[in-house]
Design an enzyme around this catalytic site. Structure first.
Site, PDB file in Angstrom:
ATOM      1  N   CYS A 114      61.844 -58.369  14.608  1.00  0.00           N
ATOM      2  CA  CYS A 114      60.373 -58.302  14.602  1.00  0.00           C
ATOM      3  C   CYS A 114      59.836 -57.638  13.339  1.00  0.00           C
ATOM      4  O   CYS A 114      58.661 -57.775  13.006  1.00  0.00           O
ATOM      5  CB  CYS A 114      59.866 -57.597  15.845  1.00  0.00           C
ATOM      6  SG  CYS A 114      60.191 -58.549  17.341  1.00  0.00           S
ATOM      7  N   HIS A 255      52.625 -55.662  14.356  1.00  0.00           N
ATOM      8  CA  HIS A 255      53.441 -56.664  15.037  1.00  0.00           C
ATOM      9  C   HIS A 255      52.921 -56.812  16.472  1.00  0.00           C
ATOM     10  O   HIS A 255      52.535 -55.839  17.103  1.00  0.00           O
ATOM     11  CB  HIS A 255      54.900 -56.211  15.037  1.00  0.00           C
ATOM     12  CG  HIS A 255      55.767 -57.047  15.913  1.00  0.00           C
ATOM     13  ND1 HIS A 255      55.859 -58.406  15.752  1.00  0.00           N
ATOM     14  CD2 HIS A 255      56.546 -56.728  16.979  1.00  0.00           C
ATOM     15  CE1 HIS A 255      56.681 -58.896  16.678  1.00  0.00           C
ATOM     16  NE2 HIS A 255      57.101 -57.900  17.436  1.00  0.00           N
ATOM     17  N   ASN A 285      54.628 -62.957  21.468  1.00  0.00           N
ATOM     18  CA  ASN A 285      55.433 -62.372  20.394  1.00  0.00           C
ATOM     19  C   ASN A 285      56.197 -63.497  19.687  1.00  0.00           C
ATOM     20  O   ASN A 285      57.138 -64.049  20.239  1.00  0.00           O
ATOM     21  CB  ASN A 285      56.394 -61.336  21.003  1.00  0.00           C
ATOM     22  CG  ASN A 285      57.234 -60.634  19.944  1.00  0.00           C
ATOM     23  OD1 ASN A 285      57.220 -61.027  18.770  1.00  0.00           O
ATOM     24  ND2 ASN A 285      57.964 -59.621  20.345  1.00  0.00           N
TER      25      ASN A 285
HETATM   26  N1  COA Z   1      56.190 -60.560  36.244  1.00  0.00           N
HETATM   27  C1  COA Z   1      56.161 -59.719  37.281  1.00  0.00           C
HETATM   28  N2  COA Z   1      56.877 -58.593  37.342  1.00  0.00           N
HETATM   29  C2  COA Z   1      57.670 -58.313  36.315  1.00  0.00           C
HETATM   30  C3  COA Z   1      57.770 -59.159  35.202  1.00  0.00           C
HETATM   31  C4  COA Z   1      56.993 -60.325  35.200  1.00  0.00           C
HETATM   32  N3  COA Z   1      57.018 -61.200  34.185  1.00  0.00           N
HETATM   33  N4  COA Z   1      58.635 -58.627  34.323  1.00  0.00           N
HETATM   34  C5  COA Z   1      59.072 -57.475  34.862  1.00  0.00           C
HETATM   35  N5  COA Z   1      58.501 -57.296  36.064  1.00  0.00           N
HETATM   36  C6  COA Z   1      58.700 -56.202  37.003  1.00  0.00           C
HETATM   37  C7  COA Z   1      60.020 -55.515  36.809  1.00  0.00           C
HETATM   38  O1  COA Z   1      61.039 -56.225  37.469  1.00  0.00           O
HETATM   39  C8  COA Z   1      59.752 -54.158  37.417  1.00  0.00           C
HETATM   40  O2  COA Z   1      59.909 -54.276  38.805  1.00  0.00           O
HETATM   41  P1  COA Z   1      60.708 -53.130  39.620  1.00  0.00           P
HETATM   42  O3  COA Z   1      59.942 -51.875  39.349  1.00  0.00           O
HETATM   43  O4  COA Z   1      60.645 -53.636  41.002  1.00  0.00           O
HETATM   44  O5  COA Z   1      62.066 -53.133  38.995  1.00  0.00           O
HETATM   45  C9  COA Z   1      58.280 -53.926  37.129  1.00  0.00           C
HETATM   46  O6  COA Z   1      57.722 -55.201  36.770  1.00  0.00           O
HETATM   47  C10 COA Z   1      58.028 -52.957  36.001  1.00  0.00           C
HETATM   48  O7  COA Z   1      58.932 -53.266  34.963  1.00  0.00           O
HETATM   49  P2  COA Z   1      58.928 -52.462  33.616  1.00  0.00           P
HETATM   50  O8  COA Z   1      59.994 -52.999  32.724  1.00  0.00           O
HETATM   51  O9  COA Z   1      58.903 -51.003  33.886  1.00  0.00           O
HETATM   52  O10 COA Z   1      57.497 -52.872  33.082  1.00  0.00           O
HETATM   53  P3  COA Z   1      56.794 -52.392  31.788  1.00  0.00           P
HETATM   54  O11 COA Z   1      55.464 -51.871  32.109  1.00  0.00           O
HETATM   55  O12 COA Z   1      57.697 -51.555  30.919  1.00  0.00           O
HETATM   56  O13 COA Z   1      56.572 -53.778  31.022  1.00  0.00           O
HETATM   57  C11 COA Z   1      57.520 -55.039  29.223  1.00  0.00           C
HETATM   58  C12 COA Z   1      57.670 -54.562  30.658  1.00  0.00           C
HETATM   59  C13 COA Z   1      58.755 -55.851  28.824  1.00  0.00           C
HETATM   60  C14 COA Z   1      56.286 -55.898  29.129  1.00  0.00           C
HETATM   61  C15 COA Z   1      57.363 -53.800  28.295  1.00  0.00           C
HETATM   62  O14 COA Z   1      58.365 -52.872  28.592  1.00  0.00           O
HETATM   63  C16 COA Z   1      57.418 -54.150  26.857  1.00  0.00           C
HETATM   64  O15 COA Z   1      56.548 -54.801  26.321  1.00  0.00           O
HETATM   65  N6  COA Z   1      58.440 -53.649  26.137  1.00  0.00           N
HETATM   66  C17 COA Z   1      58.581 -53.853  24.741  1.00  0.00           C
HETATM   67  C18 COA Z   1      59.101 -55.231  24.523  1.00  0.00           C
HETATM   68  C19 COA Z   1      59.120 -55.582  23.085  1.00  0.00           C
HETATM   69  O16 COA Z   1      58.284 -55.184  22.345  1.00  0.00           O
HETATM   70  N7  COA Z   1      60.107 -56.396  22.697  1.00  0.00           N
HETATM   71  C20 COA Z   1      60.183 -57.025  21.446  1.00  0.00           C
HETATM   72  C21 COA Z   1      60.612 -56.124  20.366  1.00  0.00           C
HETATM   73  S1  COA Z   1      59.338 -55.729  19.329  1.00  0.00           S
END
Ligand code: COA
Length: 330
Positions: A114, A255, A285
Site C-alpha cells: 500500500c 492511502h 482499497n
Molecule cells: N461483515 C460483517 N462482519 C464482519 C465483516 C464483514 N465484512 N468482517 C469482519 N466482521 C466481523 C468479524 O468477524 C468480527 O466478528 P467477531 O467479533 O464475532 O469475531 C467483527 O466483525 C469485528 O471484527 P474486527 O476485525 O474487530 O473489526 P474492525 O472494526 O477491526 O474492522 C477491518 C475490520 C478489517 C475493517 C479493520 O480492522 C481494518 O480496516 N483494518 C486495516 C486493514 C487495512 O488497512 N489493510 C490494508 C493495509 S493498508
C-alpha cells in the site's frame, strides 16, 4: 543544481465493472451497514477476469501521453508500483513499456504494497533530480480482485482494482515539485499482512491452493492500529522537517484503506475535512493506486494551483510506510 522532479501530468484508469456492498451481501455473511460504518466503502471496481494489471497501467499512462501530446518514444523510465504483477517475471513495467510503445524507456516494478506508490514516486523523482532522465512515468496499479478470497468476509469487502499514473519532468525551481519524502520499513510486521503462496518460500502446489495461500491474509485489527499511529507520525515528521504545519497543506492524500484510519490521521494533523482527499467510498482499497487516484481527482477538477502543498502518506504490508511532500508546480 536545484533541479526538482515536477509532476506535469496525471492519469487514471478505473475499470467499468462495479461490485457494490449489496452484491457482497449475496456472496458472504455481511451487510451494507457493517461495511459502510466499519470501513467507509460503498462500492469498488473490478477488472474483467482475463485482463491483467498492465491493462489498467497502460491506460492510465496513455491518458497522460494523450493529454500532453507526448510521443511514447520520449519516455525514459517507467516505475510500476504493484503487488499484483501480471506475472512473477517479466516485470509489469516491461509489459507496459511494450504496450505503450515506449521503446526508449527502461522500467522496473516496486513492491511496497500500500506504500508502493510513495516508494515509486520517490524513486522516479531521484532519477529526475539527478539529471539522469527527463520523462519518468510512475504508475500505481493493482488488480486486488486477483488475490482476494471472495468467501472471506474479513478481506473481500475491502479491496478494488484500479491504476493511476503521474509524469515526472525536471523543474528548475528549488522548492517546487517533489520537495521531500520519508520512507520506512519494519519487517517485524510482515506476519500481520501477507500473501504466503506463489513465491520461493511456498511455490505453487495443490497444497498451497487447498490452503488458500494465494490470497491476502491479514490481522485487520493489528494493521489498523499500526496504520493509525504511523501514518500520522510520518506525516507530522515530514511537516516538522520542512517547517510546515497542517494549515500550510492544501490537500492531504492519505492511502485509502479504511475511512476511520483516514479520519483519525486527518484529525491528528489538525486538518479540516476539505483538506483531506477521500474516495474510498467509490473505489475501496486499490493498494498502489489509491494515492494517484486521489491526485487525479484534484488534477481533473482543476483544484490544484501553482504553489499548493500536497501531502501524501501511506501504510501497508511489510510493514511499509511513508510520506511525501509535493509542491504543485504547473
Ligand atoms: N461483515 C460483517 N462482519 C464482519 C465483516 C464483514 N465484512 N468482517 C469482519 N466482521 C466481523 C468479524 O468477524 C468480527 O466478528 P467477531 O467479533 O464475532 O469475531 C467483527 O466483525 C469485528 O471484527 P474486527 O476485525 O474487530 O473489526 P474492525 O472494526 O477491526 O474492522 C477491518 C475490520 C478489517 C475493517 C479493520 O480492522 C481494518 O480496516 N483494518 C486495516 C486493514 C487495512 O488497512 N489493510 C490494508 C493495509 S493498508
Amino acid at each position: 543544481m536545484g533541479r526538482k522532479a515536477v509532476v506535469t501530468g496525471v492519469g487514471q484508469y478505473v475499470p467499468p465493472g462495479v461490485l457494490t456492498n449489496k452484491d457482497l451481501e449475496k456472496m458472504v455473511d455481511t451487510s451494507d451497514e457493517w461495511i459502510v460504518t466499519r470501513t467507509g466503502i460503498r462500492e469498488r471496481h473490478i477488472l474483467g477476469k482475463n485482463l491483467p494489471t498492465s491493462y489498467m497501467g497502460v491506460r492510465a499512462a496513455q491518458m497522460i501521453l494523450n493529454e500532453k501530446n507526448i510521443d511514447p518514444l520520449e519516455i525514459d523510465m517507467i516505475v510500476v508500483a504493484t503487488v499484483t504483477p501480471d506475472m512473477m517475471f517479466p516485470n509489469t513495467a516491461s509489459r507496459i513499456q511494450e504496450k505503450l510503445g515506449a521503446k526508449n524507456a527502461w522500467g522496473m516494478d516496486v513492491n511496497g504494497a500500500c506504500t508502493g506508490f510513495i516508494y515509486a514516486l520517490a524513486t522516479g523523482a531521484m532519477f529526475v533530480e539527478s539529471g539522469r532522465y527527463k520523462k519518468v512515468l510512475v504508475i500505481g496499479a493493482d488488480k486486488m480482485s486477483s488475490i482476494v478470497d471472495y468467501t472471506d468476509r474479513n478481506n473481500c469487502v475491502l479491496f478494488g482494482d484500479a491504476a493511476a499514473a503521474v509524469l515526472l519532468e525536471p523543474g528548475e525551481e528549488r522548492d517546487y515539485g517533489v520537495v521531500d519524502f520519508i520512507l520506512k520499513t519494519d519487517g517485524t510486521g510482515g506476519k500481520y499482512l501477507y500473501m504466503p503462496g506463489g513465491g520461493s518460500l511456498h511455490p505453487p502446489s495443490h497444497e498451497t491452493v487447498d490452503k488458500k495461500m494465494h490470497f491476502i491474509h491479514q490481522e485487520g485489527r493489528t494493521v489498523f492500529k499500526f496504520a493509525v499511529t504511523e501514518m500520522a507520525n510520518v506525516s507530522e515528521e515530514i511537516l516538522q522537517k520542512n517547517g510546515l504545519s497542517g494549515t500550510d497543506i492544501k490537500y492531504f492524500i492519505p492511502h485509502q484503506a479504511n475511512l476511520r484510519i483516514i479520519d483519525a490521521t486527518g484529525k491528528r494533523l489538525g486538518l479540516s475535512d476539505d483538506q483531506v482527499v477521500v474516495n474510498i467510498d467509490r473505489y475501496g482499497n486499490t493498494t498502489a493506486a489509491t494515492i494517484p487516484l486521489g491526485l487525479y481527482e484534484l488534477y481533473s477538477q482543476n483544484k490544484l494551483q501553482r504553489g499548493d502543498y500536497v501531502l501524501m502518506a501511506a501504510f501497508g504490508a511489510g510493514f511499509t510506510w511513508g510520506s511525501l511532500l509535493l509542491r504543485w508546480a504547473i
